[in-house]
Design a protein around this motif. Structure first.
Motif, mmCIF file in Angstrom:
data_model
loop_
_atom_site.group_PDB
_atom_site.id
_atom_site.type_symbol
_atom_site.label_atom_id
_atom_site.label_comp_id
_atom_site.label_asym_id
_atom_site.label_seq_id
_atom_site.Cartn_x
_atom_site.Cartn_y
_atom_site.Cartn_z
ATOM 1 N N MET A 152 0.831 -1.205 0.000
ATOM 2 C CA MET A 152 0.000 0.000 0.000
ATOM 3 C C MET A 152 0.863 1.252 0.000
ATOM 4 O O MET A 152 0.633 2.190 -0.777
ATOM 5 N N LEU A 153 1.904 1.286 0.859
ATOM 6 C CA LEU A 153 2.771 2.456 0.920
ATOM 7 C C LEU A 153 3.535 2.646 -0.390
ATOM 8 O O LEU A 153 3.680 3.779 -0.880
ATOM 9 N N VAL A 154 4.021 1.536 -0.960
ATOM 10 C CA VAL A 154 4.757 1.641 -2.226
ATOM 11 C C VAL A 154 3.859 2.157 -3.341
ATOM 12 O O VAL A 154 4.236 3.065 -4.099
ATOM 13 N N ARG A 155 2.659 1.623 -3.427
ATOM 14 C CA ARG A 155 1.748 2.052 -4.494
ATOM 15 C C ARG A 155 1.280 3.491 -4.288
ATOM 16 O O ARG A 155 1.107 4.236 -5.261
ATOM 17 N N ARG A 205 4.223 5.595 -5.517
ATOM 18 C CA ARG A 205 4.443 5.536 -6.965
ATOM 19 C C ARG A 205 3.310 6.171 -7.756
ATOM 20 O O ARG A 205 3.542 6.750 -8.821
ATOM 21 N N SER A 206 2.100 6.051 -7.270
ATOM 22 C CA SER A 206 0.963 6.603 -8.001
ATOM 23 C C SER A 206 0.838 8.106 -7.841
ATOM 24 O O SER A 206 0.056 8.741 -8.552
ATOM 25 N N GLY A 207 1.595 8.683 -6.923
ATOM 26 C CA GLY A 207 1.522 10.121 -6.701
ATOM 27 C C GLY A 207 0.391 10.551 -5.800
ATOM 28 O O GLY A 207 0.180 11.759 -5.626
ATOM 29 N N LEU A 208 -0.344 9.612 -5.235
ATOM 30 C CA LEU A 208 -1.452 9.973 -4.348
ATOM 31 C C LEU A 208 -0.961 10.462 -2.996
ATOM 32 O O LEU A 208 -1.667 11.199 -2.301
ATOM 33 N N ALA A 209 0.221 10.045 -2.592
ATOM 34 C CA ALA A 209 0.780 10.462 -1.308
ATOM 35 C C ALA A 209 2.294 10.429 -1.401
ATOM 36 O O ALA A 209 2.862 9.562 -2.064
ATOM 37 N N ASN A 210 2.928 11.382 -0.754
ATOM 38 C CA ASN A 210 4.391 11.433 -0.693
ATOM 39 C C ASN A 210 4.822 10.922 0.669
ATOM 40 O O ASN A 210 4.655 11.600 1.684
ATOM 41 N N ILE A 211 5.358 9.717 0.684
ATOM 42 C CA ILE A 211 5.755 9.090 1.959
ATOM 43 C C ILE A 211 7.267 9.127 2.132
ATOM 44 O O ILE A 211 7.803 8.404 2.963
ATOM 45 N N LEU A 270 8.013 10.162 5.580
ATOM 46 C CA LEU A 270 7.711 9.102 6.538
ATOM 47 C C LEU A 270 8.807 8.036 6.533
ATOM 48 O O LEU A 270 9.265 7.590 7.593
ATOM 49 N N LEU A 271 9.243 7.635 5.326
ATOM 50 C CA LEU A 271 10.290 6.619 5.239
ATOM 51 C C LEU A 271 11.596 7.113 5.847
ATOM 52 O O LEU A 271 12.303 6.367 6.530
ATOM 53 N N SER A 272 11.929 8.398 5.601
ATOM 54 C CA SER A 272 13.172 8.930 6.156
ATOM 55 C C SER A 272 13.124 8.983 7.673
ATOM 56 O O SER A 272 14.124 8.733 8.347
#
Length: 461
Positions: free
Chosen positions: A241-244, A247-253, A256-258
């Motif tokens: 879910m986070l990857v998609r 990648r889809s541009g719906l959310a910039n995570i 969060l990952l950093s």
């Protein structure tokens, strides 16, 4: 007829699938939290509990349900017939008996609801101010106590503090294997089938577009989406879910990952850098002690890379740089050294003492020495360049170079010199290794990582 923009269509499809994955993950998390948080759901959204209980095989517990129904009947009887009525006394006796059974049998054992059972007994003991839960219930459901405090007051406390605990107790059905009934797979099955089909089709498209990539290779590259089609460990679907979403541009995570990986990455990179440096220095020290730092070890597997005899090629290249680039730039310094040396040699020689007797010799201009020094410096540079360009001169210079390397090598290989150089190099490397590790204890790895992040955020010129 308008042309179909496949790029936009693909983007919209990916965004739609991503939203569907997000919805599924939300349902999975709700399903995982339903049993532990059923009491809260029952308190704030009872209609949701009524609809979802059958999906989890949950029913009101018959013992506590009967208890609550008896209390409701007592309330109606007290309101219509009063506390002194024979039917009221019978209901109170029934509640005292049910309370004894409730305390002894503990119907809260299922799904680890011991906390609720302990809370029930603690509240009743505190309200009745007694150390025994059984005595508290026996006195609470007596005519004397209800007549003393007034049955509306007592039942109001029961409705507010005791009934919610009894109401959230439940009984859960099991299957033949002893596992609890759970029909969530009915809902999740539709999502799993869709995600499996989408993964297979997309992998097939990738394998067709990229030569050399098989269908299985394309699926393996999407390994992080496999939890979407697995009926277990459903919480792992958070990863795809986070990857998609990203990648889809719906959310910039990215942020969060950093933040999630900040501290582990700082200390892990610090440990890795120390390990690599110490390992490199240890291997270099081994080569120094064994005398194989610049020589090939015939017992080891040697893999040639590039040109052979690299050390000699490097020396030749350095010689070219010295003759054509370095020496011309040093010509003024060479003139100054020659001028000073000629003057010192001349003034210190016995010949000069005799020449001083000749009239006018002391007045010889200093420009003569300057001219002689310039001539010698220029001649030195020209000789080096001409000798290196001339074939015979190049042979002589190469012979000089070989003889110099051979003489220097023989001196270095001498027992005393080799032992001293090896020890010096070993001690130098050991000092670098120890001091580096000690300095790393002073510097905060998180501060270093923050500096790296700052440098990455600077706009490139």
């Amino acid at each position: 007829m308008a042309r179909v923009n496949w790029s936009t269509l693909s983007k919209r499809w990916n965004q739609g699938v991503t939203l569907l994955i997000t919805l599924n993950v939300g349902l999975v998390l709700f399903n995982l939290s339903y049993v532990p948080l059923r009491g809260l759901y029952l308190q704030y959204v009872p209609t949701l509990v009524q609809a979802y209980d059958p999906l989890k095989g949950i029913e009101p517990h018959p013992q506590t349900q009967t208890y609550l129904e008896t209390v409701a009947t007592l309330r109606q009887t007290l309101a219509t017939q009063g506390l002194e009525a024979q039917e009221s006394e019978a209901l109170l006796a029934d509640l005292r008996q049910q309370s004894m059974t409730l305390i002894e049998e503990n119907p809260f054992l299922i799904e680890n609801q011991m906390a609720s059972f302990a809370q029930l007994k603690r509240r009743m003991r505190g309200y009745m101010q007694t150390a025994s839960a059984q005595n508290a219930f026996q006195r609470f459901w007596s005519q004397a106590y209800l007549n003393e405090v007034g049955w509306p007051t007592a039942l109001a406390y029961f409705d507010r503090r005791i009934e919610p605990i009894l109401a959230r107790n439940y009984f859960r059905q099991t299957i033949a294997t002893g596992q609890f009934v759970d029909f969530f797979w009915w809902v999740d099955g539709f999502f799993m089938a869709f995600f499996a089909g989408e993964l297979l089709v997309r992998s097939l498209v990738v394998s067709r577009r990229q030569p050399g990539v098989s269908w299985l290779d394309a699926i393996a590259r999407r390994w992080y989406e496999l939890p979407l089609v697995l009926p277990f460990w459903r919480w792992l679907r958070i990863l795809p879910m986070l990857v998609r979403l990203h990648r889809s541009g719906l959310a910039n995570i990215e942020w969060l990952l950093s933040q999630i990986t900040h501290e582990p990455a700082a200390y892990l990179s610090n440990r890795i850098s120390q390990y690599l440096l110490v390992r490199l220095i240890n291997q270099t020290q081994d080569s120094v002690q064994q005398g194989t730092l610049f020589t090939a070890d015939e017992t080891a597997l040697q893999v040639p890379v590039g040109e052979p005899d690299k050390v000699n090629r490097i020396l030749d290249r350095l010689t070219e740089l010295v003759i054509y680039r370095v020496v011309p730039t040093l010509q003024p310094d060479l003139e100054a050294v020659l001028r000073h040396s000629l003057k010192q040699a001349l003034t210190n020689s016995n010949l000069y003492d005799g020449l001083r007797q000749i009239p006018g010799i002391e007045t010889m201009p200093a420009s003569a020495l300057d001219l002689l020094a310039s001539y010698l410096a220029q001649a030195t540079c020209d000789i080096l360049v001409d000798s290196y360009d001339d074939e015979q001169g190049r042979v002589l210079l190469d012979q000089l170079n070989r003889d110099f390397r051979q003489a220097l090598g023989e001196e270095i290989k001498g027992q005393e010199t080799a032992t001293e150089l090896k020890q010096l190099l070993f001690d130098l490397l050991e000092e670098v290794k120890i001091n580096y590790v000690q300095r790393e204890k002073i510097h905060d790895p998180e501060a270093t990582l923050a500096e790296v992040d700052t440098l990455q955020q600077r706009p490139s010129s």
